[in-house]
Design a protein around this motif. Structure first.
Motif, PDB file in Angstrom:
ATOM      1  N   PHE A   1       0.831  -1.202   0.000  1.00 36.13           N
ATOM      2  CA  PHE A   1       0.000   0.000   0.000  1.00 36.13           C
ATOM      3  C   PHE A   1       0.871   1.260   0.000  1.00 36.13           C
ATOM      4  CE2 PHE A   1      -2.171   3.392   2.339  1.00 36.13           C
ATOM      5  CZ  PHE A   1      -3.327   3.524   1.599  1.00 36.13           C
TER       6      PHE A   1
ATOM      7  N   ARG B   1      -5.428  -6.573   7.601  1.00 37.32           N
ATOM      8  CA  ARG B   1      -6.412  -5.552   7.914  1.00 37.32           C
ATOM      9  C   ARG B   1      -6.022  -4.241   7.233  1.00 37.32           C
ATOM     10  NH1 ARG B   1      -7.609  -6.419  14.412  1.00 37.32           N
ATOM     11  NH2 ARG B   1      -7.609  -8.702  14.377  1.00 37.32           N
ATOM     12  N   PRO B   2      -6.975  -3.312   7.114  1.00 36.83           N
ATOM     13  CA  PRO B   2      -6.674  -2.031   6.470  1.00 36.83           C
ATOM     14  C   PRO B   2      -5.568  -1.268   7.193  1.00 36.83           C
ATOM     15  CG  PRO B   2      -9.038  -2.378   6.628  1.00 36.83           C
ATOM     16  CD  PRO B   2      -8.403  -3.457   7.444  1.00 36.83           C
TER      17      PRO B   2
ATOM     18  N   VAL C   1      -8.632  -1.864  -5.068  1.00 36.47           N
ATOM     19  CA  VAL C   1      -8.103  -2.829  -4.098  1.00 36.47           C
ATOM     20  C   VAL C   1      -8.929  -4.109  -4.150  1.00 36.47           C
ATOM     21  CG1 VAL C   1      -7.720  -3.320  -1.654  1.00 36.47           C
ATOM     22  CG2 VAL C   1      -7.189  -1.051  -2.568  1.00 36.47           C
TER      23      VAL C   1
ATOM     24  N   VAL D   1      -9.241  -7.524  -2.009  1.00 36.97           N
ATOM     25  CA  VAL D   1      -8.868  -8.206  -0.771  1.00 36.97           C
ATOM     26  C   VAL D   1      -9.020  -9.707  -0.984  1.00 36.97           C
ATOM     27  CG1 VAL D   1      -9.374  -8.493   1.673  1.00 36.97           C
ATOM     28  CG2 VAL D   1      -9.651  -6.251   0.605  1.00 36.97           C
TER      29      VAL D   1
ATOM     30  N   MET E   1     -12.443  -6.229   6.851  1.00 35.69           N
ATOM     31  CA  MET E   1     -11.942  -5.842   5.538  1.00 35.69           C
ATOM     32  C   MET E   1     -12.680  -4.643   4.945  1.00 35.69           C
ATOM     33  SD  MET E   1      -9.476  -7.922   5.108  1.00 35.69           S
ATOM     34  CE  MET E   1      -9.299  -8.015   6.900  1.00 35.69           C
TER      35      MET E   1
ATOM     36  N   TRP F   1     -11.025  -1.250   3.996  1.00 37.88           N
ATOM     37  CA  TRP F   1     -10.143  -1.064   2.842  1.00 37.88           C
ATOM     38  C   TRP F   1     -10.778  -0.086   1.847  1.00 37.88           C
ATOM     39  CZ3 TRP F   1      -5.226  -1.655   1.951  1.00 37.88           C
ATOM     40  CH2 TRP F   1      -4.492  -2.593   2.659  1.00 37.88           C
TER      41      TRP F   1
ATOM     42  N   HIS G   1      -9.455   3.395   1.739  1.00 40.92           N
ATOM     43  CA  HIS G   1      -8.067   3.614   1.323  1.00 40.92           C
ATOM     44  C   HIS G   1      -7.876   3.511  -0.187  1.00 40.92           C
ATOM     45  CE1 HIS G   1      -6.660   3.852   5.440  1.00 40.92           C
ATOM     46  NE2 HIS G   1      -7.405   2.804   5.722  1.00 40.92           N
ATOM     47  N   THR G   2      -8.962   3.612  -0.937  1.00 37.45           N
ATOM     48  CA  THR G   2      -8.874   3.636  -2.397  1.00 37.45           C
ATOM     49  C   THR G   2      -9.977   4.533  -2.930  1.00 37.45           C
ATOM     50  OG1 THR G   2      -9.122   2.355  -4.438  1.00 37.45           O
ATOM     51  CG2 THR G   2     -10.222   1.498  -2.480  1.00 37.45           C
TER      52      THR G   2
ATOM     53  N   HIS H   1     -13.255  -1.175  -3.954  1.00 35.46           N
ATOM     54  CA  HIS H   1     -12.599  -2.390  -3.476  1.00 35.46           C
ATOM     55  C   HIS H   1     -13.584  -3.542  -3.524  1.00 35.46           C
ATOM     56  CE1 HIS H   1     -14.800  -2.645   0.270  1.00 35.46           C
ATOM     57  NE2 HIS H   1     -13.994  -3.566   0.739  1.00 35.46           N
TER      58      HIS H   1
END
Length: 665
Positions: free
Chosen positions: A114, A136-137, A205, A207, A221, A224, A227-228, A232
């Motif tokens: 990341f 994990r994130p 992303v 996962v 999860m 996540w 963070h994009t 995801h």
């Protein structure tokens, strides 16, 4: 004995030498893309040798080698994960040859991947996609202990429980000491790592979540997504924490599928946040059938999804058809389920410019191509010899997740194998033998099922004249009990000399439990970290109670009209259930759904998705797996067209306003 490939440093001519950081085990100069893999804490580049071998020729794997191990043992281990990311980002920039980079990190390596993606973007580069496994994130507290305070024996015991390291290595004192040295050093860097909650990368992303991972759950999860900026998805793998590395052939499939999908979209100029199958262009199936018609060929099965029942009735054995199609009592509930859909009218809207409707939906962190899952219908071998295995393959081919019944005629492991890496859920009837119930849950986790759907409306079997008049139960003939006869806890309750009759009688004794209460749901919640949905809810108070006792989602259902004669219809009950639980709880519904317009009506009244039942089993009875696939393609095409014709470009546009008089029925 197969010789492990020798690692060759990546060293493009004329660039700064990245050989300190990158290793390749199977050079593929003609590959269209590169997959850069980051190992876990204590791991080394060679953790990815098997995955490299499993990838196809159009994907080349570059494995990251951290300092402090193997050929870099003379260097100190990194003090911080950002130090590792900076080194890898620099090496990738130097090694760039124009091919797209896909990053994959396992456990701690996901955080390094990341950070690497973020650094590449800061300096004008980009990762095409980020795959994260067992992680994990980045802004989430990983709840990791300080391993400096954990003794060697305790740490080794923990590694044994987690798996991933062969026992001979842990048993060797010298090798074990080296593993612990690296693990502690990497954990110090992990504990120092901090990521702001709003930090995001441009790459989508994916996962990769192992179903039986003791350290990570599907609920964890979800973050996540923060963070994009590209979306995801969660792909479930079979196995434990190290499933990515221990099952390389299975792991390579979803990774390759997404890499190829991203490359194809980039070539066509399309965008896509996920590798899940894209919906068909609105008229693809229509065009295909029309072109076939020009050649004098017509479809093997009707495209009228409401006519499948009559067609199946002409070819299925009478007792089997009675079992599948039958309802409770006078059939009033089944008729009410259909009448509720027929009362609603959709309002077409014009000139909205919708070329392709986006039917995708995200449930429990998994992006699905459509708001449709296959309902858990039991004993499907009564319709076709391949039963649920054929259904699973057809579901995978169309991207529709399957919810497998406890009372399937194929074991949940067999169906998982047929489904491959495509999403699937497991429906659970809680047996009176609690050990059997727990065993079924554990098997579902180990086989990659991504959610548990516990059915609560069938603790007593409904009065079903069609079955009673034919004196037919598939279960008493041994069909639909495969998950029990294959279960070690169930078999432990059988006498050593049990014959088929004794086995069926034991199943009849323990397969359901009429004494279940809400406290049993709470106990089930404590057994698994998988998302837990309660199926069979029709009253708002029951919806609230389900959530209070641990449910993550609900399925509004009359059991296809097979339980209580004269019941409220599922669609009529849906708005009140949605109002009771609010907008954020996943609510699905089934019972009476036949067409794409029916799906749209359910979504307009508050459902997030539907479970689709009898029509696909009629397709199975008429033409096996091909019949199921045909039915699902018709349904999805019909849904896409219904969205477009009501002016909805995506499911986000759907609401009561698509119905005549809003939500007034």
């Amino acid at each position: 004995m197969t010789k492990t490939p020798t690692a060759a440093p990546v060293s493009p001519a004329g660039a700064a030498d990245p050989s300190r950081w990158l290793r390749t085990y199977h050079s593929r100069a003609a590959a269209a893309a590169r997959l850069v893999c980051f190992p876990h804490a204590g791991g080394a580049a060679n953790a990815f040798v098997a995955l490299s071998a499993a990838l196809p020729e159009d994907v080349e794997l570059l494995a990251v080698q951290y300092p402090g191990r193997q050929d870099r043992r003379g260097e100190p281990c990194a003090q911080d994960l950002s130090e590792l990311a900076a080194g890898v980002a620099g090496a990738l920039a130097a090694a760039s040859d124009g091919r797209p980079l896909f990053l994959l990190g396992h456990s701690m390596g996901a955080l390094v991947a990341f950070e690497t993606a973020r650094l590449l973007e800061e300096h004008g580069g980009a990762a095409a996609r980020l795959f994260v496994s067992a992680a994990r994130p980045p802004a989430q507290d990983w709840e990791e202990p300080d391993l400096a305070l954990v003794g060697d024996a305790e740490l080794v015991a923990g590694l044994r429980r987690l798996g991933g390291i062969p026992e001979p290595l842990l048993a060797d004192p010298e090798i074990s000491a080296e593993i612990l040295r690296l693990l502690r050093a990497d954990h110090r860097a992990l504990l120092r790592h901090r990521c702001a909650p709003g930090t995001a990368v441009a790459a989508p992303v994916t996962v990769l979540l192992a179903a039986a991972d003791p350290k990570n759950s599907l609920a964890q999860m979800a973050d996540w997504a923060r963070h994009t900026i590209r979306g995801h998805e969660v792909v479930t793998l079979s196995g434990g924490h190290f499933a990515l590395l221990e099952r390389p052939a299975a792991s390579a499939l979803p990774v390759t599928e997404r890499i190829r999908g991203d490359l194809a979209r980039a070539e066509s100029g399309a965008s896509g946040a996920s590798g899940a199958p894209d919906p068909e262009p609105l008229a693809d199936l229509v065009r295909e059938l029309m072109l076939e018609g020009l050649a004098g060929r017509t479809p093997r099965l009707t495209t009228d999804l409401t006519a499948l029942e009559a067609a199946a009735g002409r070819v299925m054995a009478p007792e089997a058809f009675a079992y599948v199609s039958g309802t409770a009592g006078s059939g009033a509930t089944g008729r009410a389920d259909r009448a509720a859909f027929d009362r609603l009218r959709l309002v077409p809207r014009m000139l909205r410019g919708t070329r392709r409707a986006d039917t995708s939906v995200t449930l429990f962190g998994q992006r699905l191509p459509a708001p449709v899952l296959l309902a858990p219908l039991a004993a499907q071998q009564v319709a076709h010899p391949e039963g649920e295995s054929a259904t699973a393959r057809a579901a995978a081919a169309t991207g529709v997740p399957m919810v497998l019944s406890t009372f399937a005629s194929r074991t949940l492991e067999e169906v998982a194998e047929a489904a491959g890496d495509h999403p699937r859920w497991f429906q659970l009837y809680l047996p009176s033998d609690r050990a059997v119930g727990e065993s079924l849950v554990r098997r579902a986790e180990a086989s990659g099922y991504a959610a548990i759907v516990v059915t609560v409306d069938a603790t007593h079997l409904g009065f079903r004249p069609a079955e009673l008049d034919s004196g037919y139960s598939p279960f008493l003939r041994g069909t639909g009990i495969a998950n029990f006869t294959s279960d070690p806890a169930f078999r432990a309750g059988l006498p050593a000399d049990a014959d088929a009759t004794a086995t069926v009688l034991r199943w009849a004794q323990i397969s359901t439990d009429p004494t279940l209460t809400w406290e049993d749901l709470a106990r089930l919640r404590g057994l698994t970290r998988l998302p837990l949905l309660v199926k069979g809810i029709l009253h708002p108070d029951d919806a609230r109670l389900a959530l209070e006792h641990g449910a993550d989602g609900l399925v509004v259902s009359t059991h296809g009209g097979r339980q209580l004669d004269g019941s409220v219809s599922a669609l009529d009950a849906l708005p009140a259930v949605r109002a009771a639980v609010g907008p954020d709880v996943p609510v699905l519904m089934d019972s009476g759904v036949r067409t794409g317009s029916d799906v749209l009506k359910a979504l307009a009244l508050g459902a997030d998705a539907v479970l689709y039942g009898r029509p696909y089993v009629y397709g199975l009875g008429l033409d096996g797996g091909r019949g199921v696939e045909h039915v699902l393609r018709c349904l999805l095409t019909d849904l896409g067209l219904a969205l477009a014709l009501t002016g909805c470009a995506s499911l986000a546009d759907v609401g009561p306003h698509v119905l005549a008089n809003g939500d007034l029925r």
